[in-house]
Design an enzyme around this catalytic site. Structure first.
Site, PDB file in Angstrom:
ATOM      1  N   ASN A   1       0.848  -1.200   0.000  1.00  0.00           N
ATOM      2  CA  ASN A   1       0.000   0.000   0.000  1.00  0.00           C
ATOM      3  C   ASN A   1       0.884   1.250   0.000  1.00  0.00           C
ATOM      4  O   ASN A   1       1.409   1.648   1.034  1.00  0.00           O
ATOM      5  CB  ASN A   1      -0.904  -0.027   1.248  1.00  0.00           C
ATOM      6  CG  ASN A   1      -1.853   1.156   1.291  1.00  0.00           C
ATOM      7  OD1 ASN A   1      -1.993   1.882   0.304  1.00  0.00           O
ATOM      8  ND2 ASN A   1      -2.496   1.350   2.430  1.00  0.00           N
ATOM      9  N   TRP A   2       1.015   1.829  -1.172  1.00  0.00           N
ATOM     10  CA  TRP A   2       1.893   2.999  -1.311  1.00  0.00           C
ATOM     11  C   TRP A   2       1.260   4.289  -0.785  1.00  0.00           C
ATOM     12  O   TRP A   2       1.930   5.313  -0.699  1.00  0.00           O
ATOM     13  CB  TRP A   2       2.264   3.204  -2.781  1.00  0.00           C
ATOM     14  CG  TRP A   2       3.261   2.233  -3.313  1.00  0.00           C
ATOM     15  CD1 TRP A   2       3.841   1.178  -2.638  1.00  0.00           C
ATOM     16  CD2 TRP A   2       3.810   2.207  -4.634  1.00  0.00           C
ATOM     17  NE1 TRP A   2       4.706   0.512  -3.476  1.00  0.00           N
ATOM     18  CE2 TRP A   2       4.708   1.117  -4.696  1.00  0.00           C
ATOM     19  CE3 TRP A   2       3.630   2.989  -5.776  1.00  0.00           C
ATOM     20  CZ2 TRP A   2       5.424   0.799  -5.852  1.00  0.00           C
ATOM     21  CZ3 TRP A   2       4.335   2.679  -6.922  1.00  0.00           C
ATOM     22  CH2 TRP A   2       5.224   1.595  -6.961  1.00  0.00           C
ATOM     23  N   LYS A   3      -0.034   4.250  -0.545  1.00  0.00           N
ATOM     24  CA  LYS A   3      -0.753   5.449  -0.085  1.00  0.00           C
ATOM     25  C   LYS A   3      -0.496   6.631  -1.041  1.00  0.00           C
ATOM     26  O   LYS A   3      -0.356   6.413  -2.246  1.00  0.00           O
ATOM     27  CB  LYS A   3      -0.378   5.771   1.361  1.00  0.00           C
ATOM     28  CG  LYS A   3      -0.565   4.555   2.281  1.00  0.00           C
ATOM     29  CD  LYS A   3      -0.465   4.878   3.747  1.00  0.00           C
ATOM     30  CE  LYS A   3      -0.667   3.609   4.559  1.00  0.00           C
ATOM     31  NZ  LYS A   3      -0.706   3.846   5.992  1.00  0.00           N
TER      32      LYS A   3
ATOM     33  N   HIS B   1     -10.087   1.562   4.220  1.00  0.00           N
ATOM     34  CA  HIS B   1      -8.869   1.781   5.006  1.00  0.00           C
ATOM     35  C   HIS B   1      -9.173   2.823   6.089  1.00  0.00           C
ATOM     36  O   HIS B   1      -9.926   3.778   5.852  1.00  0.00           O
ATOM     37  CB  HIS B   1      -7.735   2.254   4.086  1.00  0.00           C
ATOM     38  CG  HIS B   1      -6.401   2.248   4.765  1.00  0.00           C
ATOM     39  ND1 HIS B   1      -6.028   3.227   5.655  1.00  0.00           N
ATOM     40  CD2 HIS B   1      -5.376   1.368   4.714  1.00  0.00           C
ATOM     41  CE1 HIS B   1      -4.813   2.950   6.110  1.00  0.00           C
ATOM     42  NE2 HIS B   1      -4.390   1.828   5.561  1.00  0.00           N
TER      43      HIS B   1
ATOM     44  N   GLU C   1      -6.751  -4.475  10.531  1.00  0.00           N
ATOM     45  CA  GLU C   1      -5.755  -3.427  10.766  1.00  0.00           C
ATOM     46  C   GLU C   1      -6.277  -2.450  11.811  1.00  0.00           C
ATOM     47  O   GLU C   1      -7.146  -1.622  11.527  1.00  0.00           O
ATOM     48  CB  GLU C   1      -5.431  -2.704   9.454  1.00  0.00           C
ATOM     49  CG  GLU C   1      -4.305  -1.702   9.604  1.00  0.00           C
ATOM     50  CD  GLU C   1      -3.829  -1.169   8.263  1.00  0.00           C
ATOM     51  OE1 GLU C   1      -2.727  -1.537   7.843  1.00  0.00           O
ATOM     52  OE2 GLU C   1      -4.559  -0.389   7.650  1.00  0.00           O
TER      53      GLU C   1
ATOM     54  N   GLY D   1       2.046   2.485  11.300  1.00  0.00           N
ATOM     55  CA  GLY D   1       3.253   3.293  11.463  1.00  0.00           C
ATOM     56  C   GLY D   1       3.786   3.325  12.874  1.00  0.00           C
ATOM     57  O   GLY D   1       4.495   4.256  13.267  1.00  0.00           O
TER      58      GLY D   1
ATOM     59  N   SER E   1       2.256  -1.748  10.588  1.00  0.00           N
ATOM     60  CA  SER E   1       3.674  -1.813  10.979  1.00  0.00           C
ATOM     61  C   SER E   1       4.401  -3.083  10.545  1.00  0.00           C
ATOM     62  O   SER E   1       5.373  -3.477  11.185  1.00  0.00           O
ATOM     63  CB  SER E   1       3.822  -1.626  12.491  1.00  0.00           C
ATOM     64  OG  SER E   1       3.448  -0.324  12.849  1.00  0.00           O
TER      65      SER E   1
ATOM     66  N   GLY F   1       2.571  -1.053   4.471  1.00  0.00           N
ATOM     67  CA  GLY F   1       2.530   0.372   4.147  1.00  0.00           C
ATOM     68  C   GLY F   1       3.914   0.926   3.880  1.00  0.00           C
ATOM     69  O   GLY F   1       4.533   0.628   2.847  1.00  0.00           O
TER      70      GLY F   1
END
Ligand code: PGA
Length: 227
Positions: free
Chosen positions: A8-10, A97, A152, A158, A191, A212
């Site tokens: 997931n590159w966001k 998300h 999640e 993060g 994470s 992520g």
């Protein structure tokens, strides 16, 4: 058993960086054993088309997913990208998300409507659920296989540490009890990095990982794929 790695590159990278990472990843993976892992890249929508040519060069193939789809099928909705536009380019769509639930006020009702549209247009939904409450509110057509569920907890995004495996399994169990016989695959997100991914992938009841920030570097993503 196939394990799925969703990158997931966001809202990161420009076109040059996106192409650069995918090309670097391909170079790193040439001749490597991925032990039955399937990589799905979730880039920003604007990069789906340019990346399609690149991902087709991978062996085994890499697939694409959208980070979201429109709540509407088509029409006068400026700025939106419909499932039928994504279909044929991407195979998956990430839905619900926590960043979308929080920053764009997406309710479970909105997420359920997006799941419905995905299933109608043959995109595989990867639905993020952050709590038992969101699990309770989930609706989908259980006759359409598969439905990917990503557990999640937003407080683990993060954060530098992953949820305990027992807690993840307990969520999986709850989902199976709530929706018996449903065509679920279970993904864990929050994470994940090259150091903690191994223990999560070793667990039979976890079908894969949503990665992520670690997925933004080809060299780190490659390490997860080779575990
Ligand atoms: P992270 O993000 O791996 O950077 O924690 C995961 C996600 O939000 O999908």
């Amino acid at each position: 058993m196939t394990k799925y790695i969703f990158a997931n590159w966001k809202e990161n990278k420009n076109l040059e960086e996106a192409l650069g990472e995918v090309r670097q990843l391909r170079r790193l993976l040439v001749g490597k054993n991925l032990f039955q892992k399937k990589l799905v890249l979730l880039p920003p929508a604007v990069f789906l088309v340019p990346l399609l040519k690149e991902v087709r060069k991978f062996d085994p193939p890499v697939e694409l997913g959208a980070q979201d789809i429109s709540l509407f099928r088509e029409g006068a909705h400026t700025g939106e990208i419909a499932a039928r536009m994504v279909r044929g380019i991407a195979t998956y769509a990430l839905l619900g998300h926590s960043e979308r639930r929080k920053s764009f006020n997406e309710t479970s009702e909105v997420v359920n409507q997006k799941i419905k549209i995905c299933q109608e247009f043959h995109l595989i939904p990867l639905v993020c659920l952050g709590s038992p409450k969101e699990l309770e509110e989930l609706r989908f057509d259980s006759r359409i296989d598969p439905v990917f569920i990503c557990y999640e907890d937003p407080s683990f995004i993060g954060r530098g540490e992953v949820k305990k495996v027992e807690e993840i399994i307990s969520f999986v169990r709850k989902a199976r009890e709530r929706f018996p016989g449903s065509p679920f695959r279970f993904i864990y997100g929050g994470s994940v990095d090259e150091k903690n991914a191994g223990a999560l992938l070793a667990e039979d009841r976890i079908d894969g990982l949503l990665v992520g920030h670690t997925s933004l570097a080809a060299s780190r993503l490659e390490q997860i794929l080779r575990l």
